[in-house]
Scaffold this motif. Structure first.
Motif, PDB file in Angstrom:
ATOM      1  N   ALA A  30       0.886  -1.208   0.138  1.00  0.00           N
ATOM      2  CA  ALA A  30       0.609  -0.064  -0.094  1.00  0.00           C
ATOM      3  C   ALA A  30       0.902   1.256  -0.416  1.00  0.00           C
ATOM      4  N   PRO A  31       0.928   2.116  -0.777  1.00  0.00           N
ATOM      5  CA  PRO A  31       0.978   3.685  -1.065  1.00  0.00           C
ATOM      6  C   PRO A  31       0.987   4.655   0.176  1.00  0.00           C
ATOM      7  N   SER A  32       2.617   5.316   0.432  1.00  0.00           N
ATOM      8  CA  SER A  32       1.732   6.161   1.478  1.00  0.00           C
ATOM      9  C   SER A  32       0.317   7.168   1.169  1.00  0.00           C
ATOM     10  N   GLN A  33       0.232   7.524   0.065  1.00  0.00           N
ATOM     11  CA  GLN A  33      -0.530   8.112  -0.223  1.00  0.00           C
ATOM     12  C   GLN A  33      -1.732   7.438  -1.355  1.00  0.00           C
ATOM     13  N   SER A  34      -2.889   7.600  -1.863  1.00  0.00           N
ATOM     14  CA  SER A  34      -3.917   6.620  -2.941  1.00  0.00           C
ATOM     15  C   SER A  34      -4.207   7.886  -3.684  1.00  0.00           C
ATOM     16  N   GLN A  64     -10.155  -3.273   4.232  1.00  0.00           N
ATOM     17  CA  GLN A  64     -10.880  -3.844   2.933  1.00  0.00           C
ATOM     18  C   GLN A  64     -10.742  -2.967   2.152  1.00  0.00           C
ATOM     19  N   TYR A  65      -9.250  -2.946   1.600  1.00  0.00           N
ATOM     20  CA  TYR A  65      -8.284  -2.234   0.650  1.00  0.00           C
ATOM     21  C   TYR A  65      -8.619  -2.678  -0.407  1.00  0.00           C
ATOM     22  N   TYR A  66      -8.375  -2.599  -2.064  1.00  0.00           N
ATOM     23  CA  TYR A  66      -8.654  -3.094  -3.217  1.00  0.00           C
ATOM     24  C   TYR A  66      -8.838  -2.318  -3.886  1.00  0.00           C
ATOM     25  N   VAL A  67      -8.291  -2.424  -5.670  1.00  0.00           N
ATOM     26  CA  VAL A  67      -8.096  -2.051  -6.269  1.00  0.00           C
ATOM     27  C   VAL A  67      -9.029  -2.116  -7.605  1.00  0.00           C
ATOM     28  N   SER A  68      -9.567  -0.865  -7.746  1.00  0.00           N
ATOM     29  CA  SER A  68     -10.893  -1.514  -8.850  1.00  0.00           C
ATOM     30  C   SER A  68     -10.554  -1.077  -9.997  1.00  0.00           C
ATOM     31  N   GLN A  69     -10.016   0.306 -10.702  1.00  0.00           N
ATOM     32  CA  GLN A  69      -9.450  -0.156 -12.148  1.00  0.00           C
ATOM     33  C   GLN A  69      -7.698   0.468 -12.107  1.00  0.00           C
ATOM     34  N   GLY A 119      -0.971 -12.077 -19.277  1.00  0.00           N
ATOM     35  CA  GLY A 119      -1.752 -11.301 -17.710  1.00  0.00           C
ATOM     36  C   GLY A 119      -1.678 -11.098 -16.593  1.00  0.00           C
ATOM     37  N   ILE A 120      -2.354 -10.595 -15.609  1.00  0.00           N
ATOM     38  CA  ILE A 120      -2.063 -10.573 -14.202  1.00  0.00           C
ATOM     39  C   ILE A 120      -3.624 -10.945 -13.574  1.00  0.00           C
ATOM     40  N   ILE A 121      -2.989 -11.755 -12.700  1.00  0.00           N
ATOM     41  CA  ILE A 121      -4.369 -11.694 -11.553  1.00  0.00           C
ATOM     42  C   ILE A 121      -3.454 -10.540 -10.091  1.00  0.00           C
ATOM     43  N   THR A 122      -4.590  -9.877  -9.599  1.00  0.00           N
ATOM     44  CA  THR A 122      -4.431  -9.417  -8.743  1.00  0.00           C
ATOM     45  C   THR A 122      -5.716  -9.418  -7.637  1.00  0.00           C
ATOM     46  N   THR A 123      -5.268  -9.205  -6.445  1.00  0.00           N
ATOM     47  CA  THR A 123      -6.175  -8.910  -4.991  1.00  0.00           C
ATOM     48  C   THR A 123      -6.302  -8.003  -4.312  1.00  0.00           C
ATOM     49  N   GLY A 124      -6.977  -7.455  -3.596  1.00  0.00           N
ATOM     50  CA  GLY A 124      -7.272  -6.665  -2.634  1.00  0.00           C
ATOM     51  C   GLY A 124      -6.137  -6.899  -1.970  1.00  0.00           C
ATOM     52  N   ARG A 152       4.986  -1.790 -14.941  1.00  0.00           N
ATOM     53  CA  ARG A 152       3.987  -0.634 -13.581  1.00  0.00           C
ATOM     54  C   ARG A 152       2.769  -1.687 -13.222  1.00  0.00           C
ATOM     55  N   ILE A 153       2.603  -1.199 -12.219  1.00  0.00           N
ATOM     56  CA  ILE A 153       0.856  -1.386 -12.145  1.00  0.00           C
ATOM     57  C   ILE A 153       0.481   0.320 -11.937  1.00  0.00           C
ATOM     58  N   ASN A 154      -0.549   1.004 -12.823  1.00  0.00           N
ATOM     59  CA  ASN A 154      -0.271   2.072 -12.045  1.00  0.00           C
ATOM     60  C   ASN A 154      -1.707   2.625 -11.160  1.00  0.00           C
ATOM     61  N   PRO A 155      -2.616   2.256  -9.724  1.00  0.00           N
ATOM     62  CA  PRO A 155      -3.904   2.763 -10.035  1.00  0.00           C
ATOM     63  C   PRO A 155      -4.511   3.447  -9.815  1.00  0.00           C
ATOM     64  N   THR A 156      -5.668   3.788 -10.810  1.00  0.00           N
ATOM     65  CA  THR A 156      -6.643   4.735 -11.182  1.00  0.00           C
ATOM     66  C   THR A 156      -7.841   4.649 -10.185  1.00  0.00           C
ATOM     67  N   SER A 157      -8.084   3.576  -9.175  1.00  0.00           N
ATOM     68  CA  SER A 157      -9.243   3.657  -8.889  1.00  0.00           C
ATOM     69  C   SER A 157      -9.240   2.734  -7.568  1.00  0.00           C
ATOM     70  N   TRP A 158      -9.993   2.831  -6.979  1.00  0.00           N
ATOM     71  CA  TRP A 158      -9.564   1.801  -5.723  1.00  0.00           C
ATOM     72  C   TRP A 158     -10.537   2.402  -4.317  1.00  0.00           C
ATOM     73  N   HIS A 159     -10.644   1.542  -3.536  1.00  0.00           N
ATOM     74  CA  HIS A 159     -12.309   1.423  -1.999  1.00  0.00           C
ATOM     75  C   HIS A 159     -11.260   1.218  -1.716  1.00  0.00           C
ATOM     76  N   GLN A 160     -11.422   2.507  -0.349  1.00  0.00           N
ATOM     77  CA  GLN A 160     -11.065   3.646   1.028  1.00  0.00           C
ATOM     78  C   GLN A 160      -9.435   3.882   0.455  1.00  0.00           C
ATOM     79  N   ARG A 161      -8.740   2.735  -0.012  1.00  0.00           N
ATOM     80  CA  ARG A 161      -7.315   3.423  -0.135  1.00  0.00           C
ATOM     81  C   ARG A 161      -6.679   2.118  -0.771  1.00  0.00           C
ATOM     82  N   ILE A 162      -5.447   2.335  -1.690  1.00  0.00           N
ATOM     83  CA  ILE A 162      -5.034   1.605  -2.614  1.00  0.00           C
ATOM     84  C   ILE A 162      -4.168   0.447  -2.243  1.00  0.00           C
ATOM     85  N   ALA A 163      -4.359  -1.307  -2.137  1.00  0.00           N
ATOM     86  CA  ALA A 163      -3.932  -2.504  -1.489  1.00  0.00           C
ATOM     87  C   ALA A 163      -4.142  -2.770  -2.879  1.00  0.00           C
TER      88      ALA A 163
END
Length: 646
Positions: A306-310, A340-345, A328-333, A395-406
């Protein structure tokens, strides 16, 4: 390459006039006016899908839509109908019409209307441009239409609604059009276990990562026996549902490049994982609990990365140490109930040197692809790269998340064949070029540095010399090893021959050898197994100088057992009979008066009470003092006459 234009209008009395104005003013896209008859459609340069608005429900009244389709010059287009359900008996107001060409000079190919039509034949154009027109008046029923198209080189084109159960063959190959996610059909199953027979083939192929929804492509299908339960998963924007037992299922043949690349197994070391920042709780809780990149391994227990800032400037980087093909890539939160943090996009960026970065784009697209991530903190979501990425850094660059990036992840792929490591990568360069990993700063969407396509240039310059050196050293090492083995075998063989020439017999040989029966003059042959101990040398009366089965040289240790000690039983010693001995007249073998003088016994006479006691080992109590020449008794049959009897 080609273009596709959709135009339309809302309900009006002057339908033809307004449609003509829109055709002139509109160059791309669909005029999304109320009542428009253009449904969800994907118009690719080689294949695509079209549908009426509201499909599979009924279409609006008084609407019209036209699609202009162009494929590369010199090619033609053919169409296959999945559904055609338009209410009209004479095609005057409600109909679907196909034209050769676009604009005023177009000519009609075919015009269809009617409820529940089953049109199986392909409709083919005369050139590389086609106009599809849908008109709607007032109606009460009808679901509209749903069709697919492709260039005519794909003669085995199918629709997005064709199911596995529609093809009885055990193995077959078909061509799926682009845009099959516009259908509302559900699938059940997942790879590698397979999909329920009632699942649409092309939708399942998108879920499996075999073809791209934006491009379509060829599928190779294998049918087999069904399974008791089908697992529900989310992959490539398609959610499969769980299902129970079916009679049969189908799966897809692939090139096999779908193995894991080492994050979960530990093949990728912690030093190969990097991130824009790390969330460290030690300043808040007083305990060290960093959400470091090393936690971003799929299925690993504990805290994820998880990064210091989301924000959209964060990234997680994987260095594969060498260029690989990533499919391919497989991801989880976080996978932790309390977090209960996760990356949605997210976006995916690639590099071969860690400095120049390229954002992943699909074929024929000018936009960075935004991948659908997780929908909860626990379950895995898979996305496939079609075409695959060939790069060293990801590199994985999160663009949307729930609560915070994890994030936790695993990459899928394989090694690049040696013959193709220097070929051009199929990654499309992006206008989005983030700074190098060494700056620890995230990518900036506003940067517009143009760079050439990624090429496979990570192979060391001395690779060719290494190959030549290996080609020389390997045969030399094989020859040296072969010579050593031959030398060892020869030495062992010579040593065995030397021991054999010295007469050294192994003990198992002697254990299997029976004692030879001594020759006794005037006595019949003894039984099959003798208890006589062989003499150390020849004795008088023996006519055969070679009395034993296995004579031994005098200088070799005698292999037979030594005589038992005085406290135990002795072996009986063979008797040498005096051939001049005569029994007294009227004596029998059972009478003690039958006395003979024995050769070598001197004047002593043997006193025995009966022949049944002969050949009995002496015990310690009856042990007699042996003389220089021992006399022994010979057991004889009661029916045999003594030698020399008249």
């Amino acid at each position: 390459m080609g273009r596709a234009v959709m135009v339309g209008r809302g309900p009006t009395g002057a339908a033809v006039f307004v449609l003509s104005i829109l055709l002139i003013l509109t160059t791309e896209g669909c005029a999304a006016q109320k009542g428009d008859g253009c449904g969800p459609s994907v118009l690719g340069p080689s294949s695509g899908t079209l549908s009426s608005l509201g499909y599979p429900r009924t279409y609006p009244n008084n609407s019209v839509c036209e699609w202009e389709i162009s494929v590369p010059r010199g090619k033609r287009i053919h169409f296959r109908f999945a559904t055609l359900d338009i209410e009209d008996s004479d095609c005057q107001v409600n109909y679907l019409r196909l034209y050769n060409g676009v604009g005023p000079g177009r000519s009609e190919i075919v015009k269809h209307c009617g409820l529940g039509l089953d049109i199986r034949e392909l409709v083919e154009s005369a050139g590389s441009q086609v106009t599809v027109q849908f008109m709607s008046g007032t109606h009460h029923t009808g679901r509209g239409f749903y069709l697919s198209y492709s260039t005519t080189e794909h003669t085995d084109l199918i629709t997005c609604l064709d199911k596995g159960s529609d093809f009885p063959e055990a193995e077959f190959s078909k061509y799926c059009p682009a845009g099959c996610l516009t259908s509302t059909e559900e699938i059940s199953g997942t790879i590698p276990n397979g999909y329920r027979e009632s699942s649409p083939l092309c939708v399942a192929a998108v879920h499996a990562g075999v073809v791209s929804n934006a491009v379509g492509g060829r599928i190779n299908v294998v049918s087999s026996k069904g399974i008791p339960h089908y697992k529900a998963t989310l992959a490539n924007n398609v959610t499969s549902t769980g299902g129970l037992l079916s009679n049969s299922l189908f799966t897809f043949r692939t090139n096999g490049c779908y193995g894991t690349l080492g994050l979960e197994s530990g093949g990728v070391a912690d030093t190969q994982l990097n991130a824009s920042s790390v969330w460290d709780w030690s300043a808040v809780t007083g305990q060290h609990s960093a959400w470091s990149p090393s936690g971003a391994r799929l299925k690993k227990a504990g805290l994820p990365w998880a990064p210091s800032q989301s924000d959209q400037q964060q990234w997680l980087q994987v260095d594969l140490k060498r260029e690989k093909r990533i499919t391919g890539i497989i991801t989880t939160g976080s996978t932790l109930r309390e977090y209960q943090y996760y990356v949605s996009q997210y976006r995916v960026l690639c590099s071969n040197n860690g400095k120049q970065w390229f954002s992943y784009r699909e074929t024929n697209s000018t936009q960075d692809k935004i991948f659908q991530g997780n929908i909860n903190y626990l379950h895995e979501v898979r996305n496939n790269f079609i075409p695959p990425i060939e790069a060293r850094f990801v590199r994985i660059n999160p663009t949307s998340w729930h609560q915070r990036i994890a994030l936790k992840l695993e990459l899928l792929g394989c090694q690049i064949p040696v013959a193709r490591r220097r070929t051009e990568s199929r990654i499309t360069p992006s206008r989005h070029v983030p700074p190098s990993a060494g700056t620890k700063r995230p990518p900036r969407p506003g940067q517009t540095t143009h760079t050439p396509d990624i090429r496979n240039t990570t192979m060391p310059p001395h690779t060719g010399k290494d190959v030549v050196l290996a080609a020389v050293l390997v045969p030399v090492l094989v020859m040296v090893l072969t010579a050593l083995i031959l030398t060892a075998v020869c030495a062992w063989h010579c040593r065995g021959r030397k021991k054999s020439s010295e007469g050294a017999y192994d003990l198992p040989h002697w254990d299997r050898t029976e004692y030879a029966q001594p020759l006794v003059s005037g006595v019949t042959t003894l039984g099959a197994r003798s208890t006589f101990k062989p003499d150390e040398g020849p004795a008088p009366g023996y006519s055969d100088p070679d009395l034993y089965d296995a004579p031994i040289s005098p200088d070799i240790y005698h292999a037979y057992a030594e005589p038992l000690p005085a406290s135990g039983s002795e072996y009986a010693t063979p008797i040498v009979v005096d051939m001049g001995c005569h029994l007294a007249a009227g004596a029998t073998l059972s009478q003690p008066s039958a006395v003979c003088n024995f050769k070598g016994a001197g004047p002593a006479a043997l006193r025995q009470s009966g022949w049944s006691a002969y050949d009995t080992p002496k015990n310690a109590a009856e042990q007699a003092t042996p003389t220089e020449d021992l006399t022994y008794q010979v057991p004889q049959s009661s029916t045999q006459k003594p030698s020399g009897q008249g």
